[in-house]
Design a protein around this motif. Structure first.
Motif, PDB file in Angstrom:
ATOM      1  N   LEU A 121       0.842  -1.202   0.000  1.00 62.78           N
ATOM      2  CA  LEU A 121       0.000   0.000   0.000  1.00 62.78           C
ATOM      3  C   LEU A 121       0.877   1.252   0.000  1.00 62.78           C
ATOM      4  O   LEU A 121       0.543   2.265  -0.621  1.00 62.78           O
ATOM      5  N   GLU A 122       2.039   1.159   0.663  1.00 63.08           N
ATOM      6  CA  GLU A 122       2.977   2.299   0.621  1.00 63.08           C
ATOM      7  C   GLU A 122       3.460   2.528  -0.811  1.00 63.08           C
ATOM      8  O   GLU A 122       3.549   3.673  -1.278  1.00 63.08           O
ATOM      9  N   LEU A 123       3.755   1.428  -1.506  1.00 60.54           N
ATOM     10  CA  LEU A 123       4.183   1.551  -2.907  1.00 60.54           C
ATOM     11  C   LEU A 123       3.057   2.142  -3.759  1.00 60.54           C
ATOM     12  O   LEU A 123       3.278   3.082  -4.535  1.00 60.54           O
ATOM     13  N   SER A 154       3.371   6.737   6.446  1.00 59.89           N
ATOM     14  CA  SER A 154       2.772   7.705   7.387  1.00 59.89           C
ATOM     15  C   SER A 154       2.727   9.107   6.787  1.00 59.89           C
ATOM     16  O   SER A 154       1.992   9.965   7.277  1.00 59.89           O
ATOM     17  N   VAL A 155       3.506   9.332   5.731  1.00 61.04           N
ATOM     18  CA  VAL A 155       3.428  10.623   5.032  1.00 61.04           C
ATOM     19  C   VAL A 155       2.369  10.565   3.925  1.00 61.04           C
ATOM     20  O   VAL A 155       1.534  11.467   3.802  1.00 61.04           O
ATOM     21  N   ARG A 156       2.402   9.475   3.135  1.00 62.32           N
ATOM     22  CA  ARG A 156       1.554   9.459   1.928  1.00 62.32           C
ATOM     23  C   ARG A 156       0.119   8.979   2.177  1.00 62.32           C
ATOM     24  O   ARG A 156      -0.820   9.487   1.560  1.00 62.32           O
ATOM     25  N   ILE A 157      -0.062   7.984   3.042  1.00 66.54           N
ATOM     26  CA  ILE A 157      -1.402   7.391   3.181  1.00 66.54           C
ATOM     27  C   ILE A 157      -2.408   8.375   3.799  1.00 66.54           C
ATOM     28  O   ILE A 157      -3.540   8.487   3.313  1.00 66.54           O
ATOM     29  N   PRO A 158      -2.027   9.150   4.842  1.00 63.30           N
ATOM     30  CA  PRO A 158      -3.006  10.127   5.355  1.00 63.30           C
ATOM     31  C   PRO A 158      -3.432  11.147   4.307  1.00 63.30           C
ATOM     32  O   PRO A 158      -4.534  11.682   4.386  1.00 63.30           O
ATOM     33  N   ALA A 164      -7.167   9.796  10.639  1.00 57.59           N
ATOM     34  CA  ALA A 164      -8.046   8.984  11.496  1.00 57.59           C
ATOM     35  C   ALA A 164      -8.257   7.592  10.897  1.00 57.59           C
ATOM     36  O   ALA A 164      -8.209   6.581  11.610  1.00 57.59           O
ATOM     37  N   ARG A 165      -8.464   7.521   9.582  1.00 54.53           N
ATOM     38  CA  ARG A 165      -8.701   6.200   8.971  1.00 54.53           C
ATOM     39  C   ARG A 165      -7.430   5.354   8.984  1.00 54.53           C
ATOM     40  O   ARG A 165      -7.481   4.149   9.194  1.00 54.53           O
ATOM     41  N   MET A 166      -6.288   5.984   8.766  1.00 56.69           N
ATOM     42  CA  MET A 166      -5.051   5.202   8.808  1.00 56.69           C
ATOM     43  C   MET A 166      -4.798   4.689  10.226  1.00 56.69           C
ATOM     44  O   MET A 166      -4.389   3.546  10.421  1.00 56.69           O
ATOM     45  N   THR A 167      -5.059   5.529  11.205  1.00 59.29           N
ATOM     46  CA  THR A 167      -4.882   5.108  12.605  1.00 59.29           C
ATOM     47  C   THR A 167      -5.768   3.907  12.903  1.00 59.29           C
ATOM     48  O   THR A 167      -5.324   2.912  13.491  1.00 59.29           O
ATOM     49  N   GLY A 181     -12.495   1.334  -0.831  1.00 57.22           N
ATOM     50  CA  GLY A 181     -11.197   1.951  -1.120  1.00 57.22           C
ATOM     51  C   GLY A 181     -11.319   3.065  -2.141  1.00 57.22           C
ATOM     52  O   GLY A 181     -10.666   4.104  -2.029  1.00 57.22           O
ATOM     53  N   GLU A 182     -12.185   2.868  -3.124  1.00 59.13           N
ATOM     54  CA  GLU A 182     -12.366   3.923  -4.132  1.00 59.13           C
ATOM     55  C   GLU A 182     -13.123   5.112  -3.535  1.00 59.13           C
ATOM     56  O   GLU A 182     -12.772   6.270  -3.750  1.00 59.13           O
ATOM     57  N   ARG A 183     -14.119   4.799  -2.727  1.00 52.88           N
ATOM     58  CA  ARG A 183     -14.930   5.856  -2.109  1.00 52.88           C
ATOM     59  C   ARG A 183     -14.073   6.718  -1.168  1.00 52.88           C
ATOM     60  O   ARG A 183     -14.213   7.936  -1.117  1.00 52.88           O
ATOM     61  N   LEU A 184     -13.145   6.071  -0.451  1.00 52.32           N
ATOM     62  CA  LEU A 184     -12.351   6.797   0.545  1.00 52.32           C
ATOM     63  C   LEU A 184     -11.174   7.547  -0.055  1.00 52.32           C
ATOM     64  O   LEU A 184     -10.645   8.463   0.569  1.00 52.32           O
TER      65      LEU A 184
END
Ligand code: 1HE
Length: 269
Positions: A121-123, A154-158, A164-167, A181-184
């Motif tokens: 997911l980071e990639l 932690s930089v890109r996903i938020p 909040a969702r990543m946490t 995943g598409e909606r978010l």
């Protein structure tokens, strides 16, 4: 056409990252399906080498994974005792590789299916556009494995789904399906099973026809402008837009429209 002519690209292919040119699109594949494309150190190095040495003819790129999954994240079999200093260097080596994807020469479209988890997911988050098929699922199992993201997540996903969702994903092991995943905001496109690669290549082919300076501005200026305080951002935007519009290619494209020789914007379907 095979593009494995550069020695580093040949080495990358031997370590599980292949590159094929389809017109102006560099199609990059993770090829370690037996281990669900888990990212070993050598695979991360191979990714870095591929994106730092894309053929001159490449104007856009696509990345996808062989087998039933895009990528199972960090190769956990390599997760050995590291002291803090070694851990920092390991994480930084991922940052260099995924920076080569995000801040390279051409926009990158990720074609997602199956597991897009952890480092996978980071990639995916380092790419500029994500296309997901209906089999895609997203998770950050680091939380349950007793570790933390280390590949820029932690930089890109938020920036895609919010802090909040990543946490929540990391604290509870929550898994999102393709539609959620598409909606978010994980993916910008949701397609039918097995259709992600074709859609990604279609988008990349279109991106490849843009003025290179516009693509450069979108990759390198826009994310930085978005991070700047507004008054800095407005100035950077003014500088970037004046550089882009001064290019001969921009003048030619605008002239073509004014002379009725370029496509109009069509109403969305
Ligand atoms: C692996 C890995 C891996 C599979 N490292 N070997 N990532 C994870 O915690 C995800 C771990 N993987 C899984 O949850 C599942 O493998 C999948 C959901 C991705 C796929 O399931 P499935 O049933 O298709 O495959 P499988 O049977 O679990 O795995 C097939 C083989 O791949 C098996 O090895 P084998 O020798 O027994 O055949 C697995 O051990 C192996 N495999 N995933 C090593 N990740 C910069 S920091 C980033 C931090 C992270 O990414 S942490 C999250 C790691």
């Amino acid at each position: 056409m095979s593009a494995q002519t550069h020695p580093l690209l040949e080495r990358a292919a031997a370590h599980g990252v292949s590159l094929d040119m389809q017109g102006a699109v560099a199609v990059v594949q993770l090829r370690r399906p037996v281990k669900r494309n888990a990212l070993s150190d050598s695979l991360i190095e191979a990714l870095r080498d591929v994106f730092q040495n894309l053929p001159e003819a490449a104007r856009a790129a696509v990345i996808h994974g062989e087998g039933d999954h895009f990528c199972a994240g960090l190769d956990l079999s390599e997760l050995k005792e590291r002291d803090a200093g070694e851990g920092v260097l390991h994480s930084r080596s991922w940052h260099v590789a995924l920076d080569a994807v995000q801040y390279g020469r051409v926009p990158v479209v990720a074609a997602l299916h199956g597991a897009v988890v952890g480092g996978g997911l980071e990639l995916a988050s380092s790419c500029h556009i994500r296309v997901a098929d209906e089999s895609t699922f997203y998770a950050l199992p680091e939380g349950t494995r007793g570790i933390f993201v280390g590949g820029g997540g932690s930089v890109r996903i938020p920036k895609l789904i919010g802090v909040a969702r990543m946490t929540d994903m990391m604290l509870t092991g929550r898994v999102y399906n393709a539609a959620d995943g598409e909606r978010l905001g994980f993916a910008q496109y949701l397609v039918g099973p097995g259709e992600a690669l074709a859609k990604a290549i279609e988008l990349a082919t279109r991106i490849a026809t843009n003025a290179p300076l516009t693509n450069y501005a979108l990759m390198h200026a826009l994310p930085r402008i978005a991070e700047q305080p507004a008054d800095h951002g407005f100035l950077t935007e003014a500088l970037m837009s004046s550089i882009a519009q001064a290019a001969p290619e921009a003048k030619a494209r605008v002239r073509a429209f004014l002379e009725g020789k370029a496509a109009k914007v069509q109403k969305a379907a």
